[in-house]
Design a protein around this motif. Structure first.
Motif, mmCIF file in Angstrom:
data_model
loop_
_atom_site.group_PDB
_atom_site.id
_atom_site.type_symbol
_atom_site.label_atom_id
_atom_site.label_comp_id
_atom_site.label_asym_id
_atom_site.label_seq_id
_atom_site.Cartn_x
_atom_site.Cartn_y
_atom_site.Cartn_z
ATOM 1 N N ALA B 122 0.829 -1.203 0.000
ATOM 2 C CA ALA B 122 0.000 0.000 0.000
ATOM 3 C C ALA B 122 0.865 1.255 0.000
ATOM 4 N N LEU B 123 2.100 1.092 0.402
ATOM 5 C CA LEU B 123 2.999 2.248 0.489
ATOM 6 C C LEU B 123 3.706 2.523 -0.832
ATOM 7 N N THR B 124 4.220 1.458 -1.449
ATOM 8 C CA THR B 124 5.064 1.652 -2.638
ATOM 9 C C THR B 124 4.457 1.113 -3.929
ATOM 10 N N GLY B 125 3.480 0.244 -3.811
ATOM 11 C CA GLY B 125 2.925 -0.384 -5.000
ATOM 12 C C GLY B 125 3.702 -1.603 -5.462
ATOM 13 N N ALA B 126 4.769 -1.953 -4.746
ATOM 14 C CA ALA B 126 5.578 -3.119 -5.126
ATOM 15 C C ALA B 126 4.737 -4.393 -5.067
ATOM 16 N N VAL B 127 4.928 -5.250 -6.075
ATOM 17 C CA VAL B 127 4.160 -6.492 -6.132
ATOM 18 C C VAL B 127 4.655 -7.465 -5.069
ATOM 19 N N GLU B 128 3.713 -7.999 -4.274
ATOM 20 C CA GLU B 128 4.061 -8.939 -3.205
ATOM 21 C C GLU B 128 3.620 -10.358 -3.522
ATOM 22 N N GLY B 129 2.734 -10.490 -4.493
ATOM 23 C CA GLY B 129 2.250 -11.817 -4.865
ATOM 24 C C GLY B 129 1.095 -11.688 -5.826
ATOM 25 N N SER B 130 0.685 -12.832 -6.406
ATOM 26 C CA SER B 130 -0.364 -12.806 -7.414
ATOM 27 C C SER B 130 -1.087 -14.148 -7.429
ATOM 28 N N ALA B 131 -2.362 -14.132 -7.712
ATOM 29 C CA ALA B 131 -3.132 -15.374 -7.812
ATOM 30 C C ALA B 131 -4.037 -15.307 -9.039
ATOM 31 N N ALA B 132 -4.016 -16.386 -9.821
ATOM 32 C CA ALA B 132 -4.910 -16.450 -10.977
ATOM 33 C C ALA B 132 -6.335 -16.671 -10.490
ATOM 34 N N VAL B 133 -7.288 -15.945 -11.079
ATOM 35 C CA VAL B 133 -8.703 -16.145 -10.757
ATOM 36 C C VAL B 133 -9.457 -16.377 -12.061
ATOM 37 N N GLY B 134 -10.781 -16.212 -12.059
ATOM 38 C CA GLY B 134 -11.553 -16.419 -13.275
ATOM 39 C C GLY B 134 -11.472 -15.215 -14.202
ATOM 40 N N ARG B 135 -12.306 -15.212 -15.223
ATOM 41 C CA ARG B 135 -12.251 -14.138 -16.220
ATOM 42 C C ARG B 135 -12.909 -12.862 -15.718
ATOM 43 N N ASP B 136 -12.250 -11.737 -15.981
ATOM 44 C CA ASP B 136 -12.733 -10.397 -15.664
ATOM 45 C C ASP B 136 -13.116 -10.245 -14.190
ATOM 46 N N PRO B 137 -12.119 -10.311 -13.284
ATOM 47 C CA PRO B 137 -12.428 -10.094 -11.871
ATOM 48 C C PRO B 137 -13.017 -8.702 -11.647
ATOM 49 N N ALA B 138 -14.178 -8.637 -10.993
ATOM 50 C CA ALA B 138 -14.879 -7.360 -10.773
ATOM 51 C C ALA B 138 -14.740 -6.971 -9.304
ATOM 52 N N ASP B 143 -12.142 -10.348 4.260
ATOM 53 C CA ASP B 143 -12.665 -10.462 5.629
ATOM 54 C C ASP B 143 -11.562 -10.168 6.650
ATOM 55 N N ARG B 144 -11.912 -10.231 7.917
ATOM 56 C CA ARG B 144 -10.961 -9.832 8.961
ATOM 57 C C ARG B 144 -9.783 -10.801 9.093
ATOM 58 N N ARG B 145 -9.971 -12.021 8.563
ATOM 59 C CA ARG B 145 -8.872 -12.995 8.600
ATOM 60 C C ARG B 145 -7.922 -12.839 7.418
ATOM 61 N N GLY B 146 -8.318 -11.997 6.462
ATOM 62 C CA GLY B 146 -7.489 -11.841 5.274
ATOM 63 C C GLY B 146 -7.858 -12.777 4.146
ATOM 64 N N ARG B 147 -9.073 -13.301 4.197
ATOM 65 C CA ARG B 147 -9.549 -14.148 3.098
ATOM 66 C C ARG B 147 -10.280 -13.245 2.101
ATOM 67 N N ASP B 162 -6.571 -16.976 -0.315
ATOM 68 C CA ASP B 162 -5.883 -16.725 0.946
ATOM 69 C C ASP B 162 -4.817 -15.670 0.656
ATOM 70 N N THR B 163 -4.980 -14.475 1.238
ATOM 71 C CA THR B 163 -4.094 -13.376 0.834
ATOM 72 C C THR B 163 -2.710 -13.457 1.483
ATOM 73 N N ALA B 164 -2.556 -14.283 2.512
ATOM 74 C CA ALA B 164 -1.227 -14.441 3.113
ATOM 75 C C ALA B 164 -0.314 -15.212 2.160
ATOM 76 N N THR B 165 -0.880 -16.238 1.509
ATOM 77 C CA THR B 165 -0.083 -17.069 0.600
ATOM 78 C C THR B 165 -0.360 -16.766 -0.867
ATOM 79 N N MET B 166 -1.422 -15.990 -1.124
ATOM 80 C CA MET B 166 -1.899 -15.721 -2.482
ATOM 81 C C MET B 166 -2.176 -17.017 -3.253
ATOM 82 N N VAL B 167 -2.886 -17.899 -2.581
ATOM 83 C CA VAL B 167 -3.317 -19.155 -3.198
ATOM 84 C C VAL B 167 -4.843 -19.149 -3.256
ATOM 85 N N ARG B 168 -5.371 -19.494 -4.427
ATOM 86 C CA ARG B 168 -6.822 -19.633 -4.536
ATOM 87 C C ARG B 168 -7.223 -20.946 -3.883
#
Lengths: 187, 315
Positions: B122-138, B143-147, B162-168
């Motif tokens: 949020a500070l620098t915009g540096a990429v920390e991870g990425s997860a493939a999802v379906g087409r055209d994520p809207a 949630d409070r757990r980071g899901r 799971d945003t800690a591991t960036m795994v779908r």
């Protein structure tokens, strides 16, 4: 450190994948930034007389000068459809969402894009007839997405191209409607 | 005899007193795409120029407001306390949906045409991870757990990351063209507005399956849940209405007429706010009487609303 290296690797892979996707992602997809089309016209006729012409969803061929023919299916029910063939080429396959004769309005949307007909990937629109003094006002408004929804659309599939084409199509349609209802010209 | 106003006041006081969740007041903001502004929803408020075509907004726990610019490959950061634009973060893709991690350190950004979700600093915009999802994520909601829940618009599904591991970790099928998402306050339900099927999917977030599908109006584009969890609000873009549902059921209890092409909806205390994209206004709706009480002019093309509170954010 391991995480950083992995992230960098993933970013590289993602970058390569992105370049590929940018080149191949379907131009027909719904995009992230909608644009407005907003046209209206006053007609020297009572709202009921205007609605009698424009209210039939599949009857657009009788009043729109750019339309070669229109075939309807399902009438003016909420799942009614029309297949509009344009004189300049291309077809618009559109379905009704709402049709309300009491309010003299209907809302519809495009099913599948045809960039030859209009350089836009999707749209929804609403046509409404309201009283205006002794006559009527017809508003035809809509929300559309450019023909190529990616970040570097070619000029003919840009927001500007979509705006020009949609405003021309709606504007010319309303002029044709006015001419027909006021009895001055037959389109 | 008690006059009507007194009875209403008494009723409101009782409702507030009986409610287990305190009703807090915040500051409501709207992002206007065509005007390129972020504006406090208040009569006569001046817009903050944030750069061309902001699409979606989100607020962090520290009161920072983030905006995506899909066509500009950037995310703008605004300090909600001072209304100053702090920075523009570069994003390699077409940023659309947005969520802030509970600690405020990272952003989850949906890459619309890249069919992925990227976690950036949020500070620098540096990429920390990425997860493939379906087409055209809207729409995105965390949630409070980071899901993270992602509305995969052209894949008719919700991706859960799971945003800690960036795994779908799962996908859940929903209606046609899911767009907007909202979690219940207890985070046990996810509500999904499906644009093309015109309905609302209710997902059990423990079982990760759809437990109800409720028809709403034509082209639902926004969804919000009241702070006590009893009301679900859905904006219907093609119908020009906001549907109010009782969360028990859920069942429709009212349709409130708003402006043209309503999109984003947010709740602050007992008032709902709806961004009327075509009408260039925000409707204020009294949630007790279920009527529109004001229509506030804002910059052209309002789409996304956020509420900034001292304790956190809601949208």
């Amino acid at each position: 450190m391991r995480l950083v290296t992995r992230s960098a690797f993933l970013a590289l892979i993602a970058g390569v994948a992105l370049a590929h996707i940018a080149a191949t992602h379907g131009a027909l997809a719904h995009g992230p930034t909608p644009q407005k089309v907003d046209q209206s016209i006053t007609i020297a006729a009572k709202p009921d007389a205007v609605w009698a012409v424009v209210g039939d969803f599949a009857g657009i061929g009788t009043w729109h000068p750019a339309v070669a023919r229109s075939e309807g299916q399902g009438g003016n029910a909420s799942d009614g459809r029309r297949r509009v063939t344009l004189k300049a080429g291309g077809t618009l396959d559109e379905g009704l969402d709402e049709w309300d004769a009491a309010k003299r309005t209907y809302s519809y949307r495009l099913s599948d894009a045809d960039l030859k007909a209009l350089p836009v990937s999707s749209y929804s629109a609403t046509l409404t007839v309201t009283p205006d003094g002794d006559g009527s006002k017809v508003e035809w408004i809509g929300r559309f997405y450019r023909g190529d929804t990616g970040n570097e659309p070619p000029e003919d599939l840009s927001d500007a191209a979509g705006k020009a084409a949609m405003n021309r199509y709606f504007g010319d349609g309303l002029k044709g409607l006015k001419a027909l209802v006021e009895g001055k010209v037959t389109p | 005899m008690i006059c009507k106003a007194t009875r209403i006041a008494l009723g409101l006081w009782l409702a507030a007193w009986l409610g287990s969740v305190p009703v807090t007041a915040g500051t409501v903001y709207v992002a206007s795409q065509q005007a390129g502004t972020l504006t406090r929803v208040a009569p006569g408020a001046a817009g903050i120029s944030v750069g061309p075509a902001p699409a979606q907004a989100a607020v962090g726990p520290d009161g920072l407001i983030y905006l995506t610019h899909p066509d500009r490959r950037s995310v703008t950061v605004v300090d909600g306390r001072t209304d100053a634009v702090l920075r523009h973060l570069a994003f390699a893709g077409q940023p659309f949906g947005l969520a802030v991690t509970p600690d405020g350190a990272s952003l989850l950004v949906g890459d619309w045409s890249g069919d992925r979700v990227v976690r950036i600093s949020a500070l620098t915009g540096a990429v920390e991870g990425s997860a493939a999802v379906g087409r055209d994520p809207a729409g995105l909601v965390i949630d409070r757990r980071g899901r993270l829940y992602v509305a995969d618009r052209e894949s008719r599904q919700i991706s859960i990351v799971d945003t800690a591991t960036m795994v779908r970790i799962a996908t859940v099928p929903v209606g046609v063209a899911p767009f907007a998402l909202a979690l219940s306050p207890a985070e046990d339900r996810l509500y999904v507005a499906n644009v093309r099927s015109g309905d609302l999917s209710v997902i059990d977030t423990q079982a990760l399956r759809t437990i109800a599908t409720v028809p709403v109006g034509a082209m639902p584009y926004g969804v919000a849940v009241s702070q006590d969890g009893t009301r679900i609000l859905v904006t219907n873009q093609q119908a020009g209405t906001m549907t109010v549902l009782d969360a028990a059921g859920p069942q429709v209890i009212a349709n409130v007429a708003v402006g043209r092409y309503p999109e984003g909806v947010a709740i602050d205390g007992g008032t709902a706010y709806v961004a009327n994209w075509f009408s260039d206004s925000v409707s204020a709706i009294d949630l007790t009487r279920l009527v529109e009480t004001a229509r506030i002019p804002v910059g052209e093309g309002p789409r996304s609303l956020v509420v900034r509170t001292s304790g956190g954010d809601r949208s």
